[in-house]
Structures are given as C-alpha cells and as structure tokens.
Design a protein around this motif. Structure first.
Motif, mmCIF file in Angstrom:
data_model
loop_
_atom_site.group_PDB
_atom_site.id
_atom_site.type_symbol
_atom_site.label_atom_id
_atom_site.label_comp_id
_atom_site.label_asym_id
_atom_site.label_seq_id
_atom_site.Cartn_x
_atom_site.Cartn_y
_atom_site.Cartn_z
ATOM 1 N N LEU A 47 -7.406 -4.948 -15.492
ATOM 2 C CA LEU A 47 -6.966 -3.849 -13.899
ATOM 3 C C LEU A 47 -5.462 -3.366 -14.371
ATOM 4 N N ARG A 48 -3.829 -3.901 -14.354
ATOM 5 C CA ARG A 48 -3.088 -3.695 -14.419
ATOM 6 C C ARG A 48 -2.709 -2.396 -15.387
ATOM 7 N N ARG A 49 -3.412 -3.336 -16.535
ATOM 8 C CA ARG A 49 -3.163 -2.250 -17.413
ATOM 9 C C ARG A 49 -3.477 -0.711 -16.723
ATOM 10 N N LEU A 50 -4.697 -0.609 -17.204
ATOM 11 C CA LEU A 50 -5.651 0.543 -16.920
ATOM 12 C C LEU A 50 -4.942 1.681 -15.676
ATOM 13 N N ARG A 51 -4.552 0.824 -14.203
ATOM 14 C CA ARG A 51 -4.350 1.166 -13.590
ATOM 15 C C ARG A 51 -2.703 1.976 -14.068
ATOM 16 N N HIS A 52 -2.106 1.276 -14.807
ATOM 17 C CA HIS A 52 -0.856 1.906 -15.212
ATOM 18 C C HIS A 52 -1.184 3.308 -16.272
ATOM 19 N N ALA A 53 -1.674 2.545 -16.995
ATOM 20 C CA ALA A 53 -1.876 3.944 -17.465
ATOM 21 C C ALA A 53 -2.701 5.226 -16.923
ATOM 22 N N ASN A 54 -3.755 5.302 -16.133
ATOM 23 C CA ASN A 54 -3.915 6.259 -15.462
ATOM 24 C C ASN A 54 -2.451 6.549 -14.438
ATOM 25 N N GLU A 55 -1.402 6.133 -14.478
ATOM 26 C CA GLU A 55 -0.158 6.491 -13.216
ATOM 27 C C GLU A 55 -0.503 6.576 -12.166
ATOM 28 N N MET A 56 -1.138 5.224 -11.816
ATOM 29 C CA MET A 56 -1.867 5.251 -10.311
ATOM 30 C C MET A 56 -1.159 3.788 -9.569
ATOM 31 N N THR A 57 -0.416 3.687 -8.685
ATOM 32 C CA THR A 57 0.696 2.654 -8.060
ATOM 33 C C THR A 57 -0.894 1.875 -7.526
ATOM 34 N N GLN A 58 -0.416 0.550 -6.808
ATOM 35 C CA GLN A 58 -2.159 0.258 -6.309
ATOM 36 C C GLN A 58 -2.248 0.746 -4.771
ATOM 37 N N GLU A 59 -1.042 1.327 -4.455
ATOM 38 C CA GLU A 59 -1.923 1.798 -2.652
ATOM 39 C C GLU A 59 -2.837 2.576 -3.433
ATOM 40 N N GLU A 60 -2.633 4.009 -4.581
ATOM 41 C CA GLU A 60 -2.946 5.039 -4.514
ATOM 42 C C GLU A 60 -4.419 4.033 -4.958
ATOM 43 N N LEU A 61 -5.348 3.572 -5.950
ATOM 44 C CA LEU A 61 -6.240 3.247 -6.054
ATOM 45 C C LEU A 61 -6.413 2.380 -5.551
ATOM 46 N N ALA A 62 -6.263 1.841 -4.183
ATOM 47 C CA ALA A 62 -6.714 1.096 -3.559
ATOM 48 C C ALA A 62 -7.433 2.233 -2.192
ATOM 49 N N GLU A 63 -6.948 3.186 -2.093
ATOM 50 C CA GLU A 63 -7.286 4.346 -1.484
ATOM 51 C C GLU A 63 -7.988 5.408 -2.076
ATOM 52 N N ARG A 64 -8.549 5.415 -3.047
ATOM 53 C CA ARG A 64 -9.149 5.644 -3.349
ATOM 54 C C ARG A 64 -11.092 4.688 -3.762
ATOM 55 N N VAL A 65 -10.949 4.049 -3.715
ATOM 56 C CA VAL A 65 -11.501 2.761 -3.504
ATOM 57 C C VAL A 65 -11.898 2.572 -2.360
ATOM 58 N N GLY A 66 -11.580 2.498 -1.187
ATOM 59 C CA GLY A 66 -11.381 2.131 -0.199
ATOM 60 C C GLY A 66 -11.464 0.557 0.213
ATOM 61 N N ILE A 68 -13.439 -0.256 -8.269
ATOM 62 C CA ILE A 68 -12.065 0.686 -9.244
ATOM 63 C C ILE A 68 -12.454 1.151 -10.277
ATOM 64 N N ALA A 69 -13.587 0.601 -11.245
ATOM 65 C CA ALA A 69 -14.212 0.966 -12.740
ATOM 66 C C ALA A 69 -14.405 2.879 -12.399
ATOM 67 N N ALA A 70 -14.706 3.000 -11.596
ATOM 68 C CA ALA A 70 -15.174 4.836 -11.664
ATOM 69 C C ALA A 70 -13.982 5.261 -10.492
ATOM 70 N N ALA A 71 -12.931 4.755 -10.671
ATOM 71 C CA ALA A 71 -12.042 5.396 -9.570
ATOM 72 C C ALA A 71 -10.813 5.154 -10.836
ATOM 73 N N LEU A 72 -10.919 4.651 -11.791
ATOM 74 C CA LEU A 72 -9.751 4.197 -12.686
ATOM 75 C C LEU A 72 -11.087 5.300 -14.511
ATOM 76 N N GLY A 73 -11.308 5.661 -14.307
ATOM 77 C CA GLY A 73 -12.694 6.457 -14.840
ATOM 78 C C GLY A 73 -12.569 5.511 -15.774
ATOM 79 N N VAL A 74 -13.130 4.563 -16.210
ATOM 80 C CA VAL A 74 -14.130 3.623 -17.188
ATOM 81 C C VAL A 74 -14.909 2.679 -17.406
#
Length: 77
Positions: free
Chosen positions: A5-24, A48-54
C-alpha cells in the motif's frame, strides 16, 4: 499489504490524506493500514486498489525481501 500500500501510494505520488479522500476513509485509518495496525476489509481493499489504479491482488501480493528471507533462514537453523 502494508508495504505494498505504501509503495503503490508513493508510486502514485499521493499523500495518505489524498488517498483517504478518494477512498472515503480517514487518513488516520490509511496510516493504520500502512503500519499493519489494522487489516482492511475486502470492500476497503477493493476501494483502495481502485483509487490506486491497480488490481486488488497487487495490494496483497507477498513481497520478497532480503530481511524476510533472512528471518526465514534463521528460523531453520
């Protein structure tokens, strides 16, 4: 899942806050998943996977690392 999760979030250049907002979800909950303090449900995993595109399998795929191989070898001595 935490490392992936951390690796993929970083690869997508997203913060935890940005991912959280996308996922609700809350950023605190995303952080808890990344620290392996909590386990995500299958539903949350999919969101989470959908938000990260994986594919969700990418989040739960085991990571081969030197430290885990070392630990496994030490356990057999």
């Amino acid at each position: 899942m935490a490392i992936n999760l951390r690796r993929l979030r970083h690869a997508n250049e997203m913060t935890q806050e940005e991912l959280a907002e996308r996922v609700g979800l809350s950023a605190r909950y995303i952080g808890s998943i990344e620290r392996a303090a909590v386990s995500a449900s299958v539903t949350v995993l999919g969101r989470i996977a959908a938000a990260l595109g994986v594919d969700p399998a990418e989040l739960i795929r085991a990571q081969a690392s030197g430290s885990s191989r070392k630990s496994a070898k030490e356990g057999t001595r």
